[in-house]
Design a protein around this motif. Structure first.
Motif, mmCIF file in Angstrom:
data_model
loop_
_atom_site.group_PDB
_atom_site.id
_atom_site.type_symbol
_atom_site.label_atom_id
_atom_site.label_comp_id
_atom_site.label_asym_id
_atom_site.label_seq_id
_atom_site.Cartn_x
_atom_site.Cartn_y
_atom_site.Cartn_z
ATOM 1 N N GLU A 134 0.892 -1.223 0.043
ATOM 2 C CA GLU A 134 -0.080 0.112 -0.046
ATOM 3 C C GLU A 134 0.841 1.310 0.140
ATOM 4 O O GLU A 134 0.651 2.135 -0.808
ATOM 5 N N SER A 135 2.163 1.287 0.773
ATOM 6 C CA SER A 135 2.741 2.279 1.010
ATOM 7 C C SER A 135 3.552 2.779 -0.461
ATOM 8 O O SER A 135 3.626 3.745 -1.043
ATOM 9 N N SER A 136 4.103 1.422 -1.013
ATOM 10 C CA SER A 136 4.774 1.524 -2.228
ATOM 11 C C SER A 136 4.176 2.319 -3.468
ATOM 12 O O SER A 136 4.286 2.976 -4.159
ATOM 13 N N ASN A 137 2.734 1.668 -3.441
ATOM 14 C CA ASN A 137 1.713 2.357 -4.406
ATOM 15 C C ASN A 137 1.426 3.657 -4.305
ATOM 16 O O ASN A 137 1.350 4.427 -5.310
ATOM 17 N N ILE A 138 1.452 4.352 -3.217
ATOM 18 C CA ILE A 138 1.404 5.723 -2.860
ATOM 19 C C ILE A 138 2.560 6.391 -3.458
ATOM 20 O O ILE A 138 2.388 7.509 -3.863
ATOM 21 N N GLU A 198 12.361 13.500 11.287
ATOM 22 C CA GLU A 198 12.311 12.517 10.345
ATOM 23 C C GLU A 198 10.839 12.608 10.087
ATOM 24 O O GLU A 198 9.721 11.995 11.205
ATOM 25 N N ASN A 199 10.352 13.089 9.053
ATOM 26 C CA ASN A 199 9.001 13.020 8.799
ATOM 27 C C ASN A 199 8.613 11.684 8.107
ATOM 28 O O ASN A 199 9.067 10.718 7.949
ATOM 29 N N LYS A 203 10.366 8.043 7.117
ATOM 30 C CA LYS A 203 10.086 6.822 7.883
ATOM 31 C C LYS A 203 9.539 5.688 6.739
ATOM 32 O O LYS A 203 10.222 4.498 7.065
ATOM 33 N N GLU A 204 8.475 5.856 5.990
ATOM 34 C CA GLU A 204 7.829 5.041 5.159
ATOM 35 C C GLU A 204 8.989 4.520 4.112
ATOM 36 O O GLU A 204 9.120 3.438 3.384
ATOM 37 N N ARG A 205 9.793 5.323 3.550
ATOM 38 C CA ARG A 205 10.782 5.103 2.456
ATOM 39 C C ARG A 205 11.883 4.438 3.276
ATOM 40 O O ARG A 205 12.205 3.379 2.417
ATOM 41 N N ILE A 207 11.355 2.294 5.828
ATOM 42 C CA ILE A 207 10.846 0.933 5.758
ATOM 43 C C ILE A 207 10.872 0.013 4.452
ATOM 44 O O ILE A 207 11.014 -0.998 4.425
ATOM 45 N N LEU A 208 10.569 0.488 3.602
ATOM 46 C CA LEU A 208 10.499 0.017 2.038
ATOM 47 C C LEU A 208 11.829 -0.232 1.599
ATOM 48 O O LEU A 208 11.998 -1.332 1.031
ATOM 49 N N GLU A 209 12.845 0.660 1.890
ATOM 50 C CA GLU A 209 13.989 0.325 1.596
ATOM 51 C C GLU A 209 14.667 -1.167 2.343
ATOM 52 O O GLU A 209 15.281 -1.881 1.663
ATOM 53 N N ALA A 210 14.127 -1.267 3.664
ATOM 54 C CA ALA A 210 14.652 -2.305 4.384
ATOM 55 C C ALA A 210 14.051 -3.498 4.151
ATOM 56 O O ALA A 210 14.557 -4.720 4.043
ATOM 57 N N ALA A 211 12.816 -3.370 3.298
ATOM 58 C CA ALA A 211 12.166 -4.561 2.888
ATOM 59 C C ALA A 211 12.403 -4.680 1.451
ATOM 60 O O ALA A 211 11.822 -5.981 0.792
ATOM 61 N N GLU A 212 13.361 -3.753 0.868
ATOM 62 C CA GLU A 212 13.764 -4.167 -0.515
ATOM 63 C C GLU A 212 12.684 -3.873 -1.469
ATOM 64 O O GLU A 212 12.890 -4.449 -2.348
ATOM 65 N N ILE A 213 11.857 -2.960 -1.095
ATOM 66 C CA ILE A 213 10.876 -2.604 -2.141
ATOM 67 C C ILE A 213 11.302 -1.546 -2.947
ATOM 68 O O ILE A 213 10.875 -1.549 -4.225
#
Length: 214
Positions: A134-138, A198-199, A203-205, A207-213
């Motif tokens: 969901e975050s990646s789609n945003i 840290e906005n 934060k979401e970026r 998380i997605l980088e850690a998940a290799e998205i």
């Protein structure tokens, strides 16, 4: 004033709000996991702590009734009842102390295994995957894809200030509004910045980088 820049800021604020909702869901998921793990620890600690007190109360009651032929509690009714009450009070104290100790030990040494168990139960990995999706789609399908502003400006408070500069005719273009925002940061009293350290975008970026998205 260039209306396109103002509309961009409006859409940017909506996108930030959408990401904040995703991040809130992440928080709810972690709180649910924490609650389940703590509840599980407390439940098992309570069960184990009840064993000795229940044994004492049951044994004392049976001897007082003469079912077990042992003069442990006393056979006279005038003595048996007060002694049984005493055993009950002692059993309650044993339970409370044991429960406190076992709960502390459980949370210190077994919390990790408890969280792993409940993570499988509530399908934490699947839930996190859906939230990452969901975050990646945003990020892909919103104004964030245009990448017109640095991440440090992409907080809700920062974007609100950019909008305010446009609406009060203090800025006509996005670059001008950003320049005004930078001046505001430099001149803010006591070093208080309108931008978060840290906005939600950062934060979401992360998380997605850690998940290799990304």
């Amino acid at each position: 004033m260039y209306e396109g820049d103002l509309q961009y800021c409006y859409k940017l604020l909506e996108t930030i709000n959408d990401l904040e909702k995703v991040n809130h869901k992440r928080g709810d998921l972690q709180r649910k996991l924490e609650h389940k793990a703590l509840h599980s620890q407390s439940f098992y600690a309570c069960i184990i702590a009840l064993i000795l007190p229940l044994f004492l109360v049951t044994f004392s009651s049976l001897t007082a009734l003469g079912i077990i032929p042992v003069n442990f509690i006393g056979q006279e009714i005038t003595l048996a009842i007060p002694r049984l009450i005493g055993v009950l009070i002692i059993s309650i104290m044993i339970f409370l102390v044991s429960d406190l100790i076992l709960t502390s030990i459980g949370r210190k040494y077994f919390m990790t295994s408890s969280k792993k168990y409940w993570a499988k139960k509530i399908k934490l990995t699947d839930c996190e995957f859906e939230l990452n999706k969901e975050s990646s789609n945003i990020f892909k399908n919103s104004v964030l894809a245009e990448n017109r502003l640095e991440d440090k400006y992409l907080s809700s408070q920062g974007v609100i200030m950019l909008i305010r500069y446009f609406e009060t005719n203090r800025a006509s273009f996005l670059d001008e509004a950003v320049y005004m925002l930078d001046l505001n940061i430099e001149n803010s009293q006591h070093g208080v910045s309108p931008l978060e350290l840290e906005n939600i975008i950062q934060k979401e970026r992360k998380i997605l980088e850690a998940a290799e998205i990304f």
